[in-house]
Write a protein that holds these residues in place. Structure first.
Motif, PDB file in Angstrom:
ATOM      1  N   PRO A 167      -8.887   3.832  11.110  1.00 34.09           N
ATOM      2  CA  PRO A 167      -7.707   4.647  10.787  1.00 34.09           C
ATOM      3  C   PRO A 167      -7.406   4.606   9.297  1.00 34.09           C
ATOM      4  CG  PRO A 167      -7.278   3.234  12.686  1.00 34.09           C
ATOM      5  CD  PRO A 167      -8.567   2.778  12.078  1.00 34.09           C
ATOM      6  N   PRO A 168      -6.907   5.711   8.736  1.00 35.50           N
ATOM      7  CA  PRO A 168      -6.528   5.705   7.317  1.00 35.50           C
ATOM      8  C   PRO A 168      -5.594   4.540   7.015  1.00 35.50           C
ATOM      9  CG  PRO A 168      -6.407   7.921   8.201  1.00 35.50           C
ATOM     10  CD  PRO A 168      -6.652   7.012   9.368  1.00 35.50           C
ATOM     11  N   PHE A 169      -5.832   3.868   5.875  1.00 33.75           N
ATOM     12  CA  PHE A 169      -5.014   2.721   5.503  1.00 33.75           C
ATOM     13  C   PHE A 169      -4.612   2.854   4.048  1.00 33.75           C
ATOM     14  CE2 PHE A 169      -9.343   1.633   4.514  1.00 33.75           C
ATOM     15  CZ  PHE A 169      -9.296   0.824   3.383  1.00 33.75           C
ATOM     16  N   ILE A 170      -3.653   2.030   3.649  1.00 33.81           N
ATOM     17  CA  ILE A 170      -3.098   2.128   2.291  1.00 33.81           C
ATOM     18  C   ILE A 170      -2.972   0.734   1.692  1.00 33.81           C
ATOM     19  CG2 ILE A 170      -0.677   2.024   3.015  1.00 33.81           C
ATOM     20  CD1 ILE A 170      -1.981   4.437   0.369  1.00 33.81           C
ATOM     21  N   ALA A 171      -3.309   0.614   0.421  1.00 36.99           N
ATOM     22  CA  ALA A 171      -3.211  -0.664  -0.289  1.00 36.99           C
ATOM     23  C   ALA A 171      -2.243  -0.524  -1.449  1.00 36.99           C
ATOM     24  CB  ALA A 171      -4.584  -1.091  -0.805  1.00 36.99           C
ATOM     25  N   PHE A 172      -1.469  -1.568  -1.686  1.00 40.12           N
ATOM     26  CA  PHE A 172      -0.529  -1.604  -2.805  1.00 40.12           C
ATOM     27  C   PHE A 172      -0.781  -2.857  -3.630  1.00 40.12           C
ATOM     28  CE2 PHE A 172       1.678   0.859   0.449  1.00 40.12           C
ATOM     29  CZ  PHE A 172       2.142   1.953  -0.265  1.00 40.12           C
ATOM     30  N   ASP A 173      -0.604  -2.763  -4.939  1.00 38.20           N
ATOM     31  CA  ASP A 173      -0.729  -3.929  -5.807  1.00 38.20           C
ATOM     32  C   ASP A 173       0.384  -4.932  -5.558  1.00 38.20           C
ATOM     33  OD1 ASP A 173      -2.979  -2.848  -6.991  1.00 38.20           O
ATOM     34  OD2 ASP A 173      -1.840  -1.895  -8.609  1.00 38.20           O
ATOM     35  N   ARG A 174       1.531  -4.414  -5.167  1.00 40.99           N
ATOM     36  CA  ARG A 174       2.689  -5.255  -4.828  1.00 40.99           C
ATOM     37  C   ARG A 174       3.456  -4.561  -3.718  1.00 40.99           C
ATOM     38  NH1 ARG A 174       3.455  -2.653  -9.536  1.00 40.99           N
ATOM     39  NH2 ARG A 174       2.567  -4.391 -10.699  1.00 40.99           N
ATOM     40  N   GLU A 175       4.355  -5.291  -3.092  1.00 42.06           N
ATOM     41  CA  GLU A 175       5.123  -4.683  -1.998  1.00 42.06           C
ATOM     42  C   GLU A 175       5.887  -3.464  -2.509  1.00 42.06           C
ATOM     43  OE1 GLU A 175       8.856  -5.834   0.898  1.00 42.06           O
ATOM     44  OE2 GLU A 175       7.328  -7.351   0.498  1.00 42.06           O
ATOM     45  N   PRO A 176       5.745  -2.335  -1.849  1.00 44.02           N
ATOM     46  CA  PRO A 176       6.425  -1.128  -2.328  1.00 44.02           C
ATOM     47  C   PRO A 176       7.936  -1.253  -2.172  1.00 44.02           C
ATOM     48  CG  PRO A 176       5.415  -0.729  -0.194  1.00 44.02           C
ATOM     49  CD  PRO A 176       4.937  -2.077  -0.648  1.00 44.02           C
ATOM     50  N   PRO A 177       8.692  -0.553  -2.999  1.00 43.70           N
ATOM     51  CA  PRO A 177      10.148  -0.611  -2.881  1.00 43.70           C
ATOM     52  C   PRO A 177      10.618  -0.043  -1.546  1.00 43.70           C
ATOM     53  CG  PRO A 177       9.475   1.184  -4.329  1.00 43.70           C
ATOM     54  CD  PRO A 177       8.245   0.388  -4.040  1.00 43.70           C
ATOM     55  N   ARG A 178      11.810  -0.457  -1.170  1.00 44.33           N
ATOM     56  CA  ARG A 178      12.409   0.059   0.059  1.00 44.33           C
ATOM     57  C   ARG A 178      13.244   1.297  -0.239  1.00 44.33           C
ATOM     58  NH1 ARG A 178      12.639  -3.426   4.459  1.00 44.33           N
ATOM     59  NH2 ARG A 178      11.836  -5.527   4.066  1.00 44.33           N
ATOM     60  N   HIS A 179      13.393   2.113   0.776  1.00 42.24           N
ATOM     61  CA  HIS A 179      14.281   3.255   0.693  1.00 42.24           C
ATOM     62  C   HIS A 179      15.662   2.792   0.233  1.00 42.24           C
ATOM     63  CE1 HIS A 179      17.111   6.077   3.047  1.00 42.24           C
ATOM     64  NE2 HIS A 179      16.740   6.710   1.955  1.00 42.24           N
ATOM     65  N   ALA A 180      16.197   3.471  -0.754  1.00 38.70           N
ATOM     66  CA  ALA A 180      17.449   3.027  -1.387  1.00 38.70           C
ATOM     67  C   ALA A 180      18.680   3.259  -0.537  1.00 38.70           C
ATOM     68  CB  ALA A 180      17.607   3.745  -2.731  1.00 38.70           C
ATOM     69  N   GLY A 181      18.560   3.996   0.559  1.00 38.82           N
ATOM     70  CA  GLY A 181      19.729   4.304   1.381  1.00 38.82           C
ATOM     71  C   GLY A 181      20.085   5.774   1.263  1.00 38.82           C
ATOM     72  N   ASP A 182      20.612   6.323   2.337  1.00 43.56           N
ATOM     73  CA  ASP A 182      20.892   7.756   2.379  1.00 43.56           C
ATOM     74  C   ASP A 182      21.937   8.164   1.352  1.00 43.56           C
ATOM     75  OD1 ASP A 182      19.054   8.210   4.310  1.00 43.56           O
ATOM     76  OD2 ASP A 182      20.475   8.507   5.954  1.00 43.56           O
TER      77      ASP A 182
END
Length: 379
Positions: A167-182
């Protein structure tokens, strides 16, 4: 093992930004993480925009020259590969090196994201397709990313040619930021290059979709640039003033941060191969709105992390977007599920486990393969 990694569609080292180049780098990193020595095959790009016979002859001559140069290095003492890994083998970018090299060396042959097109087996692309199919039959392991590709490869499954889902996968150098909130007004975001063909078609579709929901409050940030920007901007010109922000092309790390400052990722994805950007958006906690087109469904969980409409159903896609615009609780729940899905199920560690199993399978299949010429697909 020492692995030769070949990318006929796009040169591995050209440095440009695209999903397939990123996946190539991710595959190499995953293989190296398993302890293998990966050597990119720095051959000329074999993508062919047209079925011109002279172009194919030229590419085959260049491939033959490169193959002979590789054999010369091995005769001079350079260690040859113990496995050949090709990323992409399809009619516009056939693998002109792999089948010959694996036959010469007697090593396993692994191909990721190959595809077969029956409608190309006759007509202008017939010779290209014949080359592709010779490679499909010679492959010890096909790694497929989408069920659509699996269906095309099924005729090539045999005692010595296995199919395995990656399955397609994704790699990040560091943990990606979280959604800032609606935000009080839902913030939509999309990311795509502005080029002819399927990308432009998706942009034009998106403009029409947004026209269907113009009475609702929302904003859209568009990240991307390209040759078709003027035409694409014109398609959005009829929307209410102030709704669209054109951010252009920005560095990749800023793309991820920018997505986290939004609430919904929308991209129709007309005939999208799969789209790593969907996984990136989910990783920061955004729900997805898209067509169930191409390989998009391989990157999301429909109904849990995404709302997908039937390909071409613009009314259905607009209705899916309206559900998320009108239901903040749904956006939040789907966004949280999206982040869990992308980071825990579609990460390099999961991919590496599949690759490790797949390489062992390829080695076994090569050992069991008869020395006679490979036959075509079963009926």
């Amino acid at each position: 093992m020492r692995i030769a990694f070949h990318t006929p569609l796009n040169s591995y080292d050209d440095g440009r930004i695209s999903g397939d180049r990123r996946m190539a780098r991710q595959l190499v990193a995953a293989l190296e993480g398993l302890g293998h020595v990966v050597e990119p095959v720095l051959a000329a790009r074999d993508f062919m925009p047209s079925a011109d016979a002279e172009r194919l002859v030229h590419h085959r001559e260049m491939a033959a020259t490169h193959a002979e140069a590789m054999r010369a290095r091995w005769r001079d003492g350079a260690p040859p590969p113990e496995l050949w890994f090709t990323y992409h083998n399809y009619y516009r970018a056939p693998d002109l090196l792999g089948p010959e090299i694996v036959d010469h060396l007697g090593i396993p042959y692994v191909v990721a994201e190959a595809s077969d097109a029956e409608r190309r087996a006759s007509g202008d692309w017939a010779e290209h397709t014949r080359i592709v199919r010779a490679g499909l039959a010679a492959t010890d392991l096909h790694l497929y990313f989408t069920d659509r590709d699996r269906q095309g490869l099924e005729p090539w499954r045999s005692r010595c040619t296995a199919l395995l889902e990656l399955p397609p996968f994704i790699a990040f150098d560091r943990e990606p930021p979280r959604h800032a909130g609606d935000a009080p007004v839902p913030r939509l975001v999309t990311v795509a290059m502005m080029r002819e063909g399927t990308k432009q078609n998706s942009y034009l579709t998106l403009a029409r979709i947004l026209g269907r929901v113009a009475e609702r409050p929302w904003t859209l940030s568009i990240i991307g640039d390209g040759r078709q920007r003027t035409e694409i901007e014109q398609a959005f010109s009829g929307l209410p003033e102030g709704r669209i922000s054109w951010l252009g092309a920005i560095p990749h790390d800023r793309v991820v941060a920018e997505m986290a400052a939004h609430d919904v990722f929308i991209w129709p994805g007309v005939r999208e191969a799969y789209g790593l950007v969907y996984l990136e958006a989910q990783a920061v906690g955004l729900p997805i709105v898209a067509f169930d087109s191409g390989g998009v469904s391989a990157t999301v969980r429909n109904g849990e992390t995404a709302l997908l409409a039937r390909e071409g159903d613009e009314a259905g896609l607009a209705a899916a977007l309206l559900r998320l615009l009108d239901d903040g609780a749904m956006r939040k729940a789907m966004g949280q599920a999206a982040r869990r899905f992308a980071l825990t199920e579609r990460n390099p560690a999961q991919a590496a486990c599949i690759l490790e199993r797949g390489l062992a399978l390829a080695v076994a299949n090569r050992a069991a393969r008869p020395h006679a010429a490979t036959t075509g697909p079963k009926a």
